[in-house]
Design an enzyme around this catalytic site. Sequence first.
Site, mmCIF file in Angstrom:
data_model
loop_
_atom_site.group_PDB
_atom_site.id
_atom_site.type_symbol
_atom_site.label_atom_id
_atom_site.label_comp_id
_atom_site.label_asym_id
_atom_site.label_seq_id
_atom_site.Cartn_x
_atom_site.Cartn_y
_atom_site.Cartn_z
ATOM 1 N N HIS A 378 0.793 -1.234 0.000
ATOM 2 C CA HIS A 378 0.000 0.000 0.000
ATOM 3 C C HIS A 378 0.823 1.281 0.000
ATOM 4 O O HIS A 378 0.254 2.359 -0.063
ATOM 5 C CB HIS A 378 -0.933 0.041 1.209
ATOM 6 C CG HIS A 378 -2.150 -0.804 1.049
ATOM 7 N ND1 HIS A 378 -3.326 -0.322 0.507
ATOM 8 C CD2 HIS A 378 -2.379 -2.098 1.347
ATOM 9 C CE1 HIS A 378 -4.230 -1.289 0.491
ATOM 10 N NE2 HIS A 378 -3.680 -2.383 0.989
ATOM 11 N N LYS A 569 -8.677 14.213 3.471
ATOM 12 C CA LYS A 569 -7.830 13.023 3.540
ATOM 13 C C LYS A 569 -6.993 13.178 4.809
ATOM 14 O O LYS A 569 -6.988 14.250 5.419
ATOM 15 C CB LYS A 569 -6.915 12.931 2.313
ATOM 16 C CG LYS A 569 -6.144 14.220 2.027
ATOM 17 C CD LYS A 569 -5.390 14.189 0.694
ATOM 18 C CE LYS A 569 -6.297 14.230 -0.510
ATOM 19 N NZ LYS A 569 -6.074 13.104 -1.421
ATOM 20 N N ARG A 570 -6.269 12.126 5.217
ATOM 21 C CA ARG A 570 -5.395 12.273 6.375
ATOM 22 C C ARG A 570 -4.401 13.408 6.129
ATOM 23 O O ARG A 570 -3.985 13.661 4.990
ATOM 24 C CB ARG A 570 -4.659 10.955 6.655
ATOM 25 C CG ARG A 570 -5.565 9.883 7.272
ATOM 26 C CD ARG A 570 -6.041 10.253 8.675
ATOM 27 N NE ARG A 570 -4.961 10.257 9.621
ATOM 28 C CZ ARG A 570 -4.760 9.302 10.536
ATOM 29 N NH1 ARG A 570 -5.593 8.279 10.638
ATOM 30 N NH2 ARG A 570 -3.753 9.379 11.383
ATOM 31 N N LYS A 575 0.884 14.524 1.185
ATOM 32 C CA LYS A 575 -0.383 14.874 0.536
ATOM 33 C C LYS A 575 -0.472 16.377 0.239
ATOM 34 O O LYS A 575 -1.374 16.836 -0.453
ATOM 35 C CB LYS A 575 -1.561 14.419 1.405
ATOM 36 C CG LYS A 575 -1.641 12.884 1.503
ATOM 37 C CD LYS A 575 -2.755 12.448 2.462
ATOM 38 C CE LYS A 575 -2.761 10.953 2.720
ATOM 39 N NZ LYS A 575 -3.350 10.184 1.596
ATOM 40 N N THR A 677 -8.226 6.846 -3.073
ATOM 41 C CA THR A 677 -9.574 6.359 -3.409
ATOM 42 C C THR A 677 -10.596 7.488 -3.271
ATOM 43 O O THR A 677 -11.641 7.456 -3.921
ATOM 44 C CB THR A 677 -9.987 5.165 -2.528
ATOM 45 O OG1 THR A 677 -9.622 5.432 -1.178
ATOM 46 C CG2 THR A 677 -9.306 3.884 -3.002
#
Length: 843
Positions: A378, A569-570, A575, A677
């Site tokens: 992942h 998102k986290r 990110k 996702t």
Amino acid sequence: MSLPLSDYEKRKQISVRGLAGVENVSDLKKNFNRHLHFTLVKDRNVATPRDYYFALAHTVRDHLVGRWIRTQQYYYEKDPKRIYYLSLEFYMGRTLQNTMVNLGLQNACDEATYQLGLDMEELQEIEEDAGLGNGGLGRLAACFLDSMATLGLAAYGYGIRYEFGIFNQKISGGWQVEEADDWLRYGNPWEKARPEYMIPVHFYGHVDHGPDGTKWVDTQVILALPYDTPVPGYRNNTVNTMRLWSARAPNEFNLKDFNVGGYIQAVLDRNLAENISRVLYPNDNFFEGKELRLKQEYFTVAATLQDIIRRFKSSKFGSRDPVRTSFDAFPDKVAIQLNDTHPSLAIPELMRVLVDIEKLDWDKAWDITVRTCAYTNHTVLPEALERWPVHLLETLLPRHLEIIYEINQRFLDKVNAMFPGDFDRLRRMSLVEEGSIKRINMAHLCIVGSHAINGVARIHSDIIKKSVFKDFYEFEPHKFQNKTNGITPRRWLVLCNPGLAEVIAERIGDEYISNLDHLKKLLAYVDDEGFIRDVAKIKQENKLKFAAYLEKEYKVKINLNSLFDVQVKRIHEYKRQLLNCLHVITLYNRIKKEPNQHFVPRTVMIGGKAAPGYHMAKMIIKLVTAIGDVINNDPVIGDRLKMIFLENYRVSLAEKVIPAADLSEQISTAGTEASGTGNMKFMLNGALTIGTMDGANVEMAEEAGEENLFIFGMRVEDVEEMDRKGYCAKGYYDRIPELRQVIDQLSSGFFSPKQPQLFKDIVNMLMNNDRFKVFADYEAYIKCQENVSALYKNTKEWTKKVIKNIANSGKFSSDRTIAQYAREIWGVEPTHHKIPAPDDPRE
């Protein structure tokens, strides 16, 4: 001019919610009242909203039970190959509405509750999220369970029933504060304890090598108590099982040995054993080598494997007598999928059972193990890879360490035979990492012990092969595959966006719900004025509804004509929520500079949790709230720009915000986001994407056409090139005036006047050690955002791009993903065969 329809009237007209037959509705009312009566008869005579929720949950659950029993009977009779999805996280969210959708009961329940004077949406809001996951990996597991049931696979999800899931996030003075998630406080109507399947799990002790084989002795025993949750497929009468283990101390715990009158203390010490299933570790993409976490991983694996083997040995329904004695057929009847390396101990544990207990010889046991197990990787971030200290394993799982050493020795012998004398390769590929602390590399264990290894998007699977696991790919190339992630269209369209689901069904029918490729038929409507209008109208309604929710919950007022720009998102440096912040400040500075110019209004929303020990992530949250405090209260700005931090982002909040978004921010540095996702959820729900060529964004652009996304920034090759040459942030700071202004504002305390030094750590990181090269993509990002604003002014052209995105999102159904796992890894064929319903006669 007719009055606007109430939510209830609107819902009534939505065909994808199932038929509200008169019989059905009166039965539901009868059962609801029966459940309510038995809830209240105990001690109260006034029902609370929670009583109504539980009565409804139990009423809906009644419709599952018959199908659940029949599905399990069907599996026992047909004895198909069984799929075991092992994961330390299952981020399920709420269950009530999902169950109604999949059983086709939504309209009937709506009508029944309405006739009883209750509001369905209000009742749904009472349910707690099952937050047994951190983010993408845990939510993927939940989507996969839905798809496996929908595709008629005999599948089981196995994990831990954490007493406390992912923390609830409160924002206090702009900072994240964590609160325990006591999700089981009022009970969970969807689970069933199965004490009859309780299983012992061993820890510590030592290993005896005797004439009659190897024995692991003097261990500490902890019991694993299973709780089963039904997993319904979409209208196919299949109901699979998610089995989560809870830790229990045996009754003789701490009492048999040294208890010199220490009875009370011995009973209190039971908590130590039961702490194993107490709490989810709240790290996303980060490895924390704590003993309790290792215990959680082994606990899951040991209990699960005993359960798998028990089920393999007994073949007919209801029988617990061992029937099969040979393990030859094991890989033909059992597939084990490892969701990341967290359940990697399944490999040595299966070897231990086969060799030490079932007395198979090593080579036979190894062949069975490899043919049974498969591993999904992942992440490629080095800090996320699990590398367990040998001394921990030595103490906790001494036999498993011996087995890992043996696996490693035999593996390195094979590598050496193919690459004689290449000692550096042997060092790189070893399961054992030498150093100040000797460690076991769990990813290497998974690769060696599995017959298939997959990444979760094409670009990620390519990176794995050409860099992270290059040596392993060269040694066994046939093992490596790609399985691009997907999302379930039941939760992520039909449930969360019924308005959109319905306007789609009006055009192309409702087959697409279980075959998302049918969305391609919408390409015929790209220029259809009526459809364009409908899609734009649904988005406006969703924005209105979400704005009302924000006003109710957070007392913030929002400009409905603004572009809803969302990054949820986290919180993680890779990110690049910071890149988003730099854009917002740049926009602010431009409005301040020319307050009379026309600007396309924006509401920028950022949401997500930071791991409690991740200092930089917590600073990023504080920065977002600080920027909001300045911008949202500046009268010159007015309602042209707002910045909001969405508190406590979770599955149930995603279901509200995603349908309301206009712009989806997917802006990780190329090569860092394995798939993503959330990007797919936004695409399916009518938002346009601004993003880098990373993760599944690459395949989204390929499907919809790159011209229908806002793609910007460095590609993986550019990032690699920059790593070779060296990234110099100062160069960008010196060269780009707008960027320099923003950074100077952060440094000078413009956004933190009471603590001018507050953001010095962020500025220092960006200027001196930014692994994720925020400045390198700044110019391209700002330019790309200008293109976004320009297009948003033209509602019709914007909506056409939206329709093209929706029409091309079919690939990103988890049904497609699971069909590929089934055929290419597990060796089973998906089926759309409908099991007979409980009230139908048996075949």
